[in-house]
Design a protein around this motif. Structure first.
Motif, PDB file in Angstrom:
ATOM      1  N   HIS A 253       2.139 -43.114  -6.321  1.00 56.20           N
ATOM      2  CA  HIS A 253       2.273 -43.045  -7.774  1.00 56.20           C
ATOM      3  C   HIS A 253       1.132 -42.154  -8.263  1.00 56.20           C
ATOM      4  O   HIS A 253       0.202 -41.841  -7.514  1.00 56.20           O
ATOM      5  N   ALA A 254       1.177 -41.752  -9.500  1.00 53.96           N
ATOM      6  CA  ALA A 254       0.199 -40.773 -10.002  1.00 53.96           C
ATOM      7  C   ALA A 254      -1.034 -41.417 -10.622  1.00 53.96           C
ATOM      8  O   ALA A 254      -1.633 -40.865 -11.543  1.00 53.96           O
ATOM      9  N   GLY A 255      -1.448 -42.552 -10.098  1.00 48.72           N
ATOM     10  CA  GLY A 255      -2.682 -43.180 -10.554  1.00 48.72           C
ATOM     11  C   GLY A 255      -3.884 -42.435 -10.002  1.00 48.72           C
ATOM     12  O   GLY A 255      -3.907 -42.032  -8.828  1.00 48.72           O
TER      13      GLY A 255
ATOM     14  N   TYR B  81      -3.927 -29.456  -4.696  1.00 51.03           N
ATOM     15  CA  TYR B  81      -4.303 -30.682  -4.007  1.00 51.03           C
ATOM     16  C   TYR B  81      -3.121 -31.522  -3.560  1.00 51.03           C
ATOM     17  O   TYR B  81      -3.255 -32.351  -2.669  1.00 51.03           O
ATOM     18  N   CYS B  82      -1.977 -31.349  -4.204  1.00 50.33           N
ATOM     19  CA  CYS B  82      -0.830 -32.193  -3.907  1.00 50.33           C
ATOM     20  C   CYS B  82       0.439 -31.493  -4.360  1.00 50.33           C
ATOM     21  O   CYS B  82       0.395 -30.432  -4.987  1.00 50.33           O
ATOM     22  N   ILE B  83       1.551 -32.127  -4.046  1.00 53.21           N
ATOM     23  CA  ILE B  83       2.850 -31.724  -4.564  1.00 53.21           C
ATOM     24  C   ILE B  83       3.247 -32.805  -5.564  1.00 53.21           C
ATOM     25  O   ILE B  83       3.133 -33.997  -5.285  1.00 53.21           O
ATOM     26  N   CYS B  84       3.699 -32.383  -6.707  1.00 60.05           N
ATOM     27  CA  CYS B  84       4.079 -33.287  -7.787  1.00 60.05           C
ATOM     28  C   CYS B  84       5.601 -33.453  -7.791  1.00 60.05           C
ATOM     29  O   CYS B  84       6.334 -32.485  -7.592  1.00 60.05           O
ATOM     30  N   SER B  85       6.058 -34.690  -8.001  1.00 60.67           N
ATOM     31  CA  SER B  85       7.495 -34.949  -7.956  1.00 60.67           C
ATOM     32  C   SER B  85       7.857 -36.070  -8.934  1.00 60.67           C
ATOM     33  O   SER B  85       6.992 -36.646  -9.585  1.00 60.67           O
TER      34      SER B  85
ATOM     35  N   SER C 188       4.007 -41.021  13.954  1.00 66.22           N
ATOM     36  CA  SER C 188       4.191 -40.260  12.725  1.00 66.22           C
ATOM     37  C   SER C 188       4.665 -41.200  11.612  1.00 66.22           C
ATOM     38  O   SER C 188       5.784 -41.694  11.641  1.00 66.22           O
ATOM     39  N   THR C 189       3.783 -41.430  10.633  1.00 70.70           N
ATOM     40  CA  THR C 189       4.018 -42.452   9.619  1.00 70.70           C
ATOM     41  C   THR C 189       3.939 -41.876   8.213  1.00 70.70           C
ATOM     42  O   THR C 189       3.081 -41.051   7.922  1.00 70.70           O
ATOM     43  N   VAL C 190       4.815 -42.367   7.338  1.00 69.66           N
ATOM     44  CA  VAL C 190       4.746 -42.088   5.909  1.00 69.66           C
ATOM     45  C   VAL C 190       4.291 -43.373   5.234  1.00 69.66           C
ATOM     46  O   VAL C 190       4.827 -44.449   5.516  1.00 69.66           O
ATOM     47  N   PHE C 191       3.295 -43.252   4.355  1.00 71.26           N
ATOM     48  CA  PHE C 191       2.832 -44.394   3.574  1.00 71.26           C
ATOM     49  C   PHE C 191       3.129 -44.134   2.116  1.00 71.26           C
ATOM     50  O   PHE C 191       2.798 -43.077   1.581  1.00 71.26           O
ATOM     51  N   ILE C 192       3.775 -45.106   1.463  1.00 73.18           N
ATOM     52  CA  ILE C 192       4.114 -45.003   0.048  1.00 73.18           C
ATOM     53  C   ILE C 192       3.392 -46.127  -0.687  1.00 73.18           C
ATOM     54  O   ILE C 192       3.450 -47.279  -0.263  1.00 73.18           O
TER      55      ILE C 192
ATOM     56  N   LEU D 239      -0.312 -35.010   0.480  1.00 72.65           N
ATOM     57  CA  LEU D 239      -0.014 -35.942  -0.586  1.00 72.65           C
ATOM     58  C   LEU D 239       1.105 -35.443  -1.481  1.00 72.65           C
ATOM     59  O   LEU D 239       1.076 -34.311  -1.959  1.00 72.65           O
ATOM     60  N   ILE D 240       2.073 -36.321  -1.701  1.00 74.32           N
ATOM     61  CA  ILE D 240       3.104 -36.115  -2.713  1.00 74.32           C
ATOM     62  C   ILE D 240       2.852 -37.159  -3.790  1.00 74.32           C
ATOM     63  O   ILE D 240       2.777 -38.359  -3.501  1.00 74.32           O
TER      64      ILE D 240
END
Length: 140
Positions: A92-94, A133-137, A2-6, A108-109
């Motif tokens: 990032h929001a690119g 499509y995503c969660i915005c933060s 279980s991995t998170v990629f940033i 996707l966040i």
């Protein structure tokens, strides 16, 4: 695993790297059951290095060994494999990164960098969130 990629994209995003390398963030990921965090930190390497060093200094107790494995890198030719291997992508929001994560598809966040010109990332990420499509933060 279980991995998170940033990913911060082709430049840097100091406040995102700062936020995702705090002890509270790392502990939160562990509590949620994640085993690995991969951070593409771009030009925000000094913040990544400082915080990870501080975290290791604060986690010296052998009985309190961190379960979450953290690794990072500045750039590589493609982040597709990292996105494919992730359970969750925080980006990032690119536009390119958002579309790449959605094509795979992965949960996707999207994190806005409010310091960019005209705050255009916020407009894009909010529109994507509005369509589900995503969660915005923000980094906070």
């Amino acid at each position: 695993m279980s991995t998170v990629f940033i990913t911060v994209g082709s430049t840097g995003f100091d406040s995102l790297v700062e936020a995702c390398t705090t002890m509270s963030f790392l502990n939160g990921l562990e509590q949620l059951g994640y085993k690995q965090l991969v951070i593409q930190y771009g030009s925000s390497e000094p913040i990544y290095t400082r915080n990870m060093s501080n975290n290791n200094d604060n986690n010296e107790d052998k009985n309190n060994k961190r379960i979450l494995k953290v690794k990072g890198y500045a750039y590589k030719p493609s982040i597709t494999e990292d996105m494919e291997n992730a359970s969750l992508v925080i980006s990032h929001a690119g536009a390119g990164s958002i579309l790449q994560a959605l094509r795979i598809p992965k949960p996707l966040i999207v994190v806005n960098n409010i310091y960019l010109m005209d705050n255009h990332q916020q407009e894009l990420s909010q529109a994507m969130q509005g369509k589900g499509y995503c969660i915005c933060s923000t980094p906070r």
